[in-house]
Each structure stands twice: as structure tokens, then as C-alpha cells.
Design a protein around this motif. Structure first.
Motif, PDB file in Angstrom:
ATOM      1  N   LEU A 140      -6.217   9.873  -7.878  1.00  0.00           N
ATOM      2  CA  LEU A 140      -6.100   8.458  -8.237  1.00  0.00           C
ATOM      3  C   LEU A 140      -4.645   8.089  -8.503  1.00  0.00           C
ATOM      4  N   GLN A 141      -3.915   8.977  -9.158  1.00  0.00           N
ATOM      5  CA  GLN A 141      -2.501   8.709  -9.429  1.00  0.00           C
ATOM      6  C   GLN A 141      -1.701   8.627  -8.132  1.00  0.00           C
ATOM      7  N   LYS A 142      -1.986   9.534  -7.195  1.00  0.00           N
ATOM      8  CA  LYS A 142      -1.266   9.512  -5.911  1.00  0.00           C
ATOM      9  C   LYS A 142      -1.542   8.223  -5.149  1.00  0.00           C
ATOM     10  N   LEU A 143      -2.794   7.803  -5.146  1.00  0.00           N
ATOM     11  CA  LEU A 143      -3.142   6.575  -4.427  1.00  0.00           C
ATOM     12  C   LEU A 143      -2.558   5.349  -5.128  1.00  0.00           C
ATOM     13  N   ASN A 144      -2.519   5.386  -6.446  1.00  0.00           N
ATOM     14  CA  ASN A 144      -1.881   4.307  -7.203  1.00  0.00           C
ATOM     15  C   ASN A 144      -0.400   4.214  -6.834  1.00  0.00           C
ATOM     16  N   SER A 145       0.270   5.366  -6.743  1.00  0.00           N
ATOM     17  CA  SER A 145       1.684   5.406  -6.370  1.00  0.00           C
ATOM     18  C   SER A 145       1.895   4.954  -4.926  1.00  0.00           C
ATOM     19  N   HIS A 146       0.963   5.308  -4.055  1.00  0.00           N
ATOM     20  CA  HIS A 146       1.066   4.863  -2.661  1.00  0.00           C
ATOM     21  C   HIS A 146       1.078   3.334  -2.582  1.00  0.00           C
ATOM     22  N   LEU A 147       0.200   2.698  -3.341  1.00  0.00           N
ATOM     23  CA  LEU A 147       0.155   1.232  -3.328  1.00  0.00           C
ATOM     24  C   LEU A 147       1.438   0.638  -3.897  1.00  0.00           C
ATOM     25  N   ALA A 148       2.019   1.287  -4.905  1.00  0.00           N
ATOM     26  CA  ALA A 148       3.304   0.825  -5.439  1.00  0.00           C
ATOM     27  C   ALA A 148       4.383   0.928  -4.365  1.00  0.00           C
ATOM     28  N   ASN A 149       4.352   1.994  -3.584  1.00  0.00           N
ATOM     29  CA  ASN A 149       5.312   2.147  -2.489  1.00  0.00           C
ATOM     30  C   ASN A 149       5.118   1.071  -1.435  1.00  0.00           C
ATOM     31  N   GLU A 150       3.869   0.705  -1.164  1.00  0.00           N
ATOM     32  CA  GLU A 150       3.588  -0.356  -0.196  1.00  0.00           C
ATOM     33  C   GLU A 150       4.214  -1.675  -0.648  1.00  0.00           C
ATOM     34  N   ALA A 151       4.118  -1.967  -1.935  1.00  0.00           N
ATOM     35  CA  ALA A 151       4.742  -3.188  -2.464  1.00  0.00           C
ATOM     36  C   ALA A 151       6.252  -3.108  -2.328  1.00  0.00           C
ATOM     37  N   ASN A 152       6.820  -1.956  -2.634  1.00  0.00           N
ATOM     38  CA  ASN A 152       8.266  -1.765  -2.559  1.00  0.00           C
ATOM     39  C   ASN A 152       8.775  -1.849  -1.130  1.00  0.00           C
ATOM     40  N   ASN A 153       7.946  -1.394  -0.171  1.00  0.00           N
ATOM     41  CA  ASN A 153       8.341  -1.474   1.236  1.00  0.00           C
ATOM     42  C   ASN A 153       8.545  -2.910   1.679  1.00  0.00           C
ATOM     43  N   ASP A 158       6.729  -6.627  -7.482  1.00  0.00           N
ATOM     44  CA  ASP A 158       5.676  -7.377  -8.180  1.00  0.00           C
ATOM     45  C   ASP A 158       4.587  -7.883  -7.237  1.00  0.00           C
ATOM     46  N   LYS A 159       4.749  -7.598  -5.959  1.00  0.00           N
ATOM     47  CA  LYS A 159       3.779  -8.076  -4.977  1.00  0.00           C
ATOM     48  C   LYS A 159       2.423  -7.419  -5.190  1.00  0.00           C
ATOM     49  N   LYS A 160       1.356  -8.209  -5.108  1.00  0.00           N
ATOM     50  CA  LYS A 160       0.002  -7.668  -5.193  1.00  0.00           C
ATOM     51  C   LYS A 160      -0.396  -7.129  -3.822  1.00  0.00           C
ATOM     52  N   VAL A 161      -0.842  -5.887  -3.806  1.00  0.00           N
ATOM     53  CA  VAL A 161      -1.154  -5.202  -2.557  1.00  0.00           C
ATOM     54  C   VAL A 161      -2.659  -4.983  -2.459  1.00  0.00           C
ATOM     55  N   HIS A 162      -3.270  -5.570  -1.421  1.00  0.00           N
ATOM     56  CA  HIS A 162      -4.717  -5.485  -1.244  1.00  0.00           C
ATOM     57  C   HIS A 162      -5.097  -4.666  -0.017  1.00  0.00           C
ATOM     58  N   HIS A 163      -4.112  -4.020   0.592  1.00  0.00           N
ATOM     59  CA  HIS A 163      -4.345  -3.142   1.739  1.00  0.00           C
ATOM     60  C   HIS A 163      -3.475  -1.906   1.598  1.00  0.00           C
ATOM     61  N   LEU A 164      -3.950  -0.789   2.127  1.00  0.00           N
ATOM     62  CA  LEU A 164      -3.239   0.473   1.981  1.00  0.00           C
ATOM     63  C   LEU A 164      -2.106   0.658   2.978  1.00  0.00           C
ATOM     64  N   VAL A 165      -2.204   0.006   4.143  1.00  0.00           N
ATOM     65  CA  VAL A 165      -1.223   0.252   5.204  1.00  0.00           C
ATOM     66  C   VAL A 165      -0.806  -1.068   5.853  1.00  0.00           C
ATOM     67  N   GLY A 166       0.466  -1.411   5.734  1.00  0.00           N
ATOM     68  CA  GLY A 166       1.035  -2.511   6.505  1.00  0.00           C
ATOM     69  C   GLY A 166       0.534  -3.893   6.171  1.00  0.00           C
TER      70      GLY A 166
END
Length: 264
Positions: A140-153, A158-166
Motif C-alpha cells: 500500500l505504501q509503494k502504491l501510495n508513493s507511485h501515485l505521488a510520483n504521478e502527480a509530480n510527473n 497538489d494535483k489529485k490523481v485518479h489514474h495510475l498511469v498517464g
């Protein structure tokens, strides 16, 4: 697609097809009490051999997907996700994103494992549930961090991310959503936490946003989501409706559905 008459592994496959507005047929196999014995049986056990022969696929297992256009049967959950994803444009827009989808599908399956151990190989107690959630925590922590990286990309922490990829629908979105939904409801039902995802803010944001997307409403408002138990009747958690535990011989209104055509 075919699976047992539960949400299980079939749910995210069905949700994905519904989100893509793809007409599809579902076949649900029931697990039922085996006469006066303490065991269980299913028509799937009798038809599995013929499915293997007819499809020329010795690996047949549930869930499986039949691609009528290509006239072939595919099994193994992640292979089903990948095949459907590629067919309907939900497996990334390039090779890099496709590889990310594959990584995520494997990680999410790792997340599923302690939950399955809890449901089928424990007494279903609060203590056992807490152990399962503790074992799930690194994933769960890894997936949480992945979503944070998606926002940073996207250049916006502060962007809300509702998808895992792109920023678009991909196959792993659906498996993650289904697991988070079950985790959250199990934690609430057992009195462990009313806000299980609160400790994973990006995952909570993902789940909340994903279930509000217009594309997901057909499925989430259907009996496929509301009228099926999470797990098989021998599970110690979520084996009856409303996150209940199935009692041998009780009424099971979700049985007997057989083949259903879905037209989202």
C-alpha cells in the motif's frame, strides 16, 4: 468473461469492459454445498476438462476471457487484464507505459495475497485481519508513493490523481480500486477502522475520485457491484452480502445467474 458468482478477480475485468462501453457476456459458475458432505462443488469442475480440450488451452482456470474475434480463450488474471487492456486502449499509450502497467498489475497481485490468506486460511478474526493489513502495508505504501510520483510527473504535487498511469484509464486502475474497496469495507465491518485509507492519502484520493468518474457509474450502480459477495462461500470474510460470512445452507440469491449480457 467467466468467473465464479462473486466479485473476486472477475469484478475488475467486468468493470473495465463496462467503463470502455464494450458490450460483453459474463458467465458465472456457482459454488454450492456438496450434498450432505461438508465439501463444496461447482459445475465448473465438470466443464473445466472440456474447456481445456475445446480451447486447446491446458492452462484453463478462473477467471478466463473468451475473445470471440480472435477465437481464443485466455486465462491467468494478469494475462486477462493485459489482453483486454490492449484490445480496448487501456494498457498505456507506448511501450514504457505498458511496462508500467505490467509492473503495477504484479504489485497489486502481491497486495492481494495477504488478503486471500486472511479470507481463506484464517479464522476471520479481527486479530487475523490486522495481521493481513500489516502484511499489505508495504505494498500500500509503494502504491501510495507511485501515485505521488504521478502527480509530480505533471509538475503539480497538489494535483489529485485518479489514474495510475498517464492520467487515463489503464487495466491496473480497476484491480487496485476493487481491492481498496474490499479492504475499506472489511476494516469497517470488523471495527478496525472507519477510515482505513486515511493513512494512505494518495490511495484514498485515487479511490474516491475513481469511483466518481462517469465511465464507472454503469458498473458501480449495477447488481454486479452491489449484489455479489466479495468471496466464495467458504471464505471467513465477505462470503455473503453486506460483507457478511456465509452460513452453510443459507439462501444465496446471487446464485443461478449463469450467462448474462451486459450492454453499458
Amino acid at each position: 468473461s467467466s468467473d465464479l458468482s462473486i466479485r473476486g478477480l472477475g469484478a475488475p475485468l467486468r468493470m473495465m469492459l463496462s467503463a470502455a462501453k464494450i458490450n460483453h457476456d459474463i458467465y458465472m459458475y456457482d459454488i454450492v454445498e456438496d450434498g450432505n458432505n461438508d465439501g463444496w462443488t461447482s459445475s465448473y469442475f465438470q466443464t473445466k476438462k472440456s474447456l481445456q480440450t475445446e480451447s486447446k488451452n491446458a492452462l484453463v482456470n478462473l477467471p478466463f476471457v473468451v475473445d470471440r474475434k480472435e477465437c481464443r480463450l485466455l486465462c491467468q488474471t494478469n494475462a486477462c487484464f493485459a489482453h483486454i487492456g490492449r484490445c480496448i486502449g487501456m494498457f498505456g499509450t507506448n511501450d514504457v507505459e505498458a511496462s508500467i502497467c505490467e509492473q503495477l498489475l504484479c504489485e497489486i497481485y502481491d497486495l492481494r495475497y495477504p488478503y486471500i490468506i486472511f479470507c481463506y486460511r484464517s479464522d476471520g478474526s479481527v486479530e487475523e485481519a490486522k495481521k493481513a493489513f500489516a502484511q499489505a502495508e508495504p505494498h500500500l505504501q509503494k502504491l501510495n508513493s507511485h501515485l505521488a510520483n504521478e502527480a509530480n510527473n505533471g509538475g503539480d504535487d497538489d494535483k489529485k490523481v485518479h489514474h495510475l498511469v498517464g492520467g487515463v484509464f489503464t487495466a491496473p486502475d480497476f484491480h487496485l480500486f476493487e481491492l481498496l474497496d474490499q479492504f475499506q469495507l472489511i476494516a469497517q465491518t470488523l471495527g478496525i477502522s472507519d477510515d482505513f485509507l486515511g493513512q494512505y492519502p494518495r490511495l484514498k484520493e485515487f479511490k474516491t475520485g475513481f469511483e466518481e468518474l462517469e465511465e464507472n457509474q454503469f458498473y458501480l450502480k449495477s447488481w454486479l457491484h452491489e449484489g455479489l459477495p466479495f468471496n466464495n462461500c467458504m471464505s471467513k470474510a465477505g462470503s455473503a452480502l453486506n460483507v457478511g460470512v456465509f452460513q452453510r445452507g443459507q439462501k444465496a440469491e446471487w446464485r443461478g445467474k449463469g450467462e448474462i449480457s451486459m450492454n453499458p
